[in-house]
Motif scaffolding. Structure first.
Motif, short mmCIF file in Angstrom:
data_model
loop_
_atom_site.label_atom_id
_atom_site.label_comp_id
_atom_site.label_asym_id
_atom_site.label_seq_id
_atom_site.Cartn_x
_atom_site.Cartn_y
_atom_site.Cartn_z
N GLN A 372 0.79 -1.11 0.04
CA GLN A 372 -0.20 -0.43 0.38
C GLN A 372 1.01 1.58 0.22
OE1 GLN A 372 -1.19 -2.57 1.83
NE2 GLN A 372 -3.01 -2.65 1.64
N VAL A 373 0.69 2.32 -0.73
CA VAL A 373 1.28 3.34 -0.77
C VAL A 373 -0.51 4.37 -0.41
CG1 VAL A 373 1.93 5.48 -2.04
CG2 VAL A 373 2.81 3.18 -1.94
N GLU A 374 -0.02 5.64 0.78
CA GLU A 374 -0.85 6.24 1.40
C GLU A 374 -0.41 7.24 1.88
OE1 GLU A 374 -4.49 5.62 1.85
OE2 GLU A 374 -3.97 3.19 1.84
N PRO A 375 -0.71 8.10 1.62
CA PRO A 375 -0.32 9.63 1.67
C PRO A 375 -0.32 10.03 3.29
CG PRO A 375 -3.05 10.04 1.38
CD PRO A 375 -1.99 8.64 1.14
N LEU A 376 0.61 10.32 3.94
CA LEU A 376 0.27 11.08 5.31
C LEU A 376 -1.00 10.84 6.13
CD1 LEU A 376 2.19 10.47 7.68
CD2 LEU A 376 2.87 13.48 7.08
N MET A 377 -1.71 12.33 5.55
CA MET A 377 -2.56 12.78 6.15
C MET A 377 -3.92 11.50 6.45
SD MET A 377 -2.62 15.57 5.89
CE MET A 377 -4.23 16.57 6.58
N ASN A 378 -3.19 10.35 6.55
CA ASN A 378 -4.37 9.47 5.92
C ASN A 378 -3.16 8.20 6.67
OD1 ASN A 378 -6.14 10.10 4.19
ND2 ASN A 378 -6.05 8.78 2.41
N ALA A 379 -2.50 8.48 7.42
CA ALA A 379 -1.64 7.77 8.31
C ALA A 379 -2.46 6.73 9.37
CB ALA A 379 -0.70 8.49 8.66
N ILE A 380 -3.33 7.63 10.32
CA ILE A 380 -4.38 6.86 11.14
C ILE A 380 -4.70 6.05 10.55
CG2 ILE A 380 -5.90 6.96 13.08
CD1 ILE A 380 -2.64 9.01 13.14
N ASP A 381 -5.82 6.30 9.93
CA ASP A 381 -6.61 5.22 9.13
C ASP A 381 -5.84 3.60 8.48
OD1 ASP A 381 -8.85 6.18 9.38
OD2 ASP A 381 -8.95 7.30 7.55
N ALA A 382 -3.99 4.07 8.49
CA ALA A 382 -3.47 3.07 7.51
C ALA A 382 -2.82 2.40 9.09
CB ALA A 382 -2.31 4.18 6.36
N TYR A 383 -2.86 3.00 9.81
CA TYR A 383 -2.06 1.71 11.17
C TYR A 383 -3.45 1.01 11.68
CZ TYR A 383 2.16 4.36 12.96
OH TYR A 383 2.98 4.44 13.40
N ARG A 384 -4.27 1.38 11.44
CA ARG A 384 -5.85 0.37 12.00
C ARG A 384 -5.45 -0.45 11.07
NH1 ARG A 384 -9.05 5.40 12.19
NH2 ARG A 384 -8.53 6.24 14.33
N ASN A 385 -5.66 -0.25 9.81
CA ASN A 385 -5.78 -1.47 9.10
C ASN A 385 -4.63 -2.92 9.38
OD1 ASN A 385 -8.01 -0.92 7.41
ND2 ASN A 385 -7.50 0.77 6.48
N PHE A 386 -3.08 -1.90 9.18
CA PHE A 386 -2.37 -2.18 9.57
C PHE A 386 -2.38 -2.88 10.57
CE2 PHE A 386 2.46 -2.54 10.47
CZ PHE A 386 2.94 -3.68 8.70
N ASP A 387 -2.80 -3.06 11.87
CA ASP A 387 -2.59 -3.19 12.68
C ASP A 387 -3.95 -4.64 12.42
OD1 ASP A 387 -2.24 -3.46 15.75
OD2 ASP A 387 -5.10 -3.05 15.82
N GLU A 388 -4.53 -4.04 12.13
CA GLU A 388 -5.87 -5.40 12.37
C GLU A 388 -5.01 -7.28 11.12
OE1 GLU A 388 -9.70 -3.86 11.40
OE2 GLU A 388 -9.56 -2.37 12.41
N ARG A 389 -4.13 -6.40 10.50
CA ARG A 389 -3.84 -7.55 9.85
C ARG A 389 -4.48 -7.48 8.52
NH1 ARG A 389 -2.66 -9.44 14.97
NH2 ARG A 389 -0.99 -9.00 15.05
N LYS A 390 -5.21 -6.88 7.92
CA LYS A 390 -6.22 -6.63 6.67
C LYS A 390 -5.78 -7.72 5.49
CE LYS A 390 -10.28 -3.18 8.01
NZ LYS A 390 -10.54 -2.32 7.93
#
Length: 402
Positions: A372-390
């Motif tokens: 995945q490549v995400e903008p820094l502005m979306n970092a918190i949502d990216a953290y959540r998805n990564f944490d959940e091992r989606k």
């Protein structure tokens, strides 16, 4: 500037914070063009990496452009495109000069351990790279000029996870023909698999339970074991004629998860209370929120599996992160099998320059791991998805300018 900031266990935010400034003659200020989220960042948010200070900027992986250098940094100039190394090293102490850059005597003002960006106070209390700018101490050693052929997506993986996986294969002392077990098929595990084959492994057996990660490992030629479908130790013994593997690499660390299905779950059902007590000791403060930031429920699981799965006189390389609060290890079983143990934090400066050249030459293609490549502005949502091992979320690049 915008940055991902730690406010407490289970609480990270995208904040506006002051931009860093030169503090020492050996510093550089770098404008970040690519950062990434690592499992170590998740340890901090889950509470399994203790000692984090509220207000700390997270992240220890970065690529960027030099904006300013201190007077003592003479090998870089403004405008240089650089790879930023996760661990900090002076380059001149006896440990650095012996290649143990992650045990530098001078980089960590708060103690004798490894200094790294975006970590706890015991790791130097340095702000990290999930931001628009970062201050790099000992920049003459902690940065590497990048060739034009390597884009940011390729380069960001050389900041930490590729060197760490390579380090694991190196300290495992893999010889041609060896059978190697790699526990954990996340980003570091994927690079450990690739590196094990590079060092000449005849077979690699990869253990995980997330389908997308197992599929990626299979794509590299590894024989895969789903620990929720089969007992991983018993399956490894079956695959090796009852002998076990010559080498094992722990690429999981403290947030290991116990099997919740399959034969191993039934076998270990009596260990639930014991595991919960271990989690409480390792992570005395936790704050799960809506399914996020939940610590692994069996911190020493992979340590037990690795010792059990190895053949007698085998070698166990431990590169998954364990905090100082983790104290459990099956030392008696390891001793009775004459196992050799090697572990630690990757000395990035030792490996990164050669890996840059190997990627440049086409020997490795690390970008395959980036999912995945995400903008820094979306970092918190990216953290959540990564944490959940989606599914499919294996490695996330963050782009400040996006």
């Amino acid at each position: 500037m915008k940055a991902v900031v730690f406010h407490g266990v289970g609480d990270i935010r995208l904040d506006s914070v002051p931009a860093p400034k030169i503090q020492q003659p050996t510093d550089a200020i770098v404008r970040i063009t690519a950062a990434a989220i690592c499992g170590t960042d998740l340890h901090a948010v889950r509470g399994t990496l203790t000692g984090m200070k509220p207000g700390r900027i997270l992240g220890h992986e970065g690529v960027g452009t030099v904006q300013e250098t201190g007077a003592a940094v003479t090998n870089f100039a403004a405008g240089d495109r650089v790879l930023l190394l996760s661990t900090v090293a002076c380059g001149y102490c006896s440990y650095c000069r012996a290649g143990y850059y992650s045990q530098c005597d001078h980089a960590n003002p708060n103690g004798p351990g490894t200094a790294f960006f975006g970590g706890p106070e015991s790791a130097g209390g340095l702000d990290g790279m999930q931001a628009e700018f970062v201050r790099v101490p000992f920049a003459n050693v902690g940065m590497i000029k990048l060739p034009e052929e390597l884009d940011d997506a390729e380069s960001i993986l050389l900041s930490d996870i590729f060197p760490t996986g390579y380090f694991g294969a190196d300290i495992a002392q893999i010889h041609p023909g060896h059978t190697v077990a790699v526990f954990g098929c996340g980003p570091v595990g994927q690079f450990a698999i690739a590196s094990a084959f590079h060092f000449g492994a005849g077979r690699v057996i990869a253990v995980d339970t997330i389908p997308s990660r197992l599929e990626m490992a299979r794509g590299q030629g590894a024989e895969v074991v789903d620990f929720n479908a089969a007992d991983p130790v018993e399956r490894i013994k079956e695959l090796t004629g009852g002998i076990g593997t010559d080498r094992a690499i722990d690429a999981v660390g403290v947030d290991a998860t116990a099997p919740h299905a399959g034969p191993r779950a039934g076998k270990d059902a009596a260990k639930v209370d014991e595991r919960q007590d271990e989690v409480r000791k390792v992570a005395p403060e936790t704050h799960p929120v809506h399914g996020n930031w939940v610590p692994g429920d069996s911190p020493s699981e992979v340590l037990e599996w690795g010792v059990a799965a190895l053949a007698k006189a085998g070698e166990f390389a431990i590169i998954g992160v364990y905090p100082e609060t983790a104290e459990r290890f099956p030392i008696g079983k390891a001793m009775m099998k004459n196992l050799s143990l090697r572990m630690g934090n990757c000395p990035h400066r030792k490996y990164a320059p050669r890996l840059v050249e190997m990627v440049r030459a086409g020997i490795f293609q690390p970008k395959k791991i980036l999912s995945q490549v995400e903008p820094l502005m979306n970092a918190i949502d990216a953290y959540r998805n990564f944490d959940e091992r989606k599914p499919g979320w294996i490695k996330v690049e963050l782009v400040p300018a996006a």
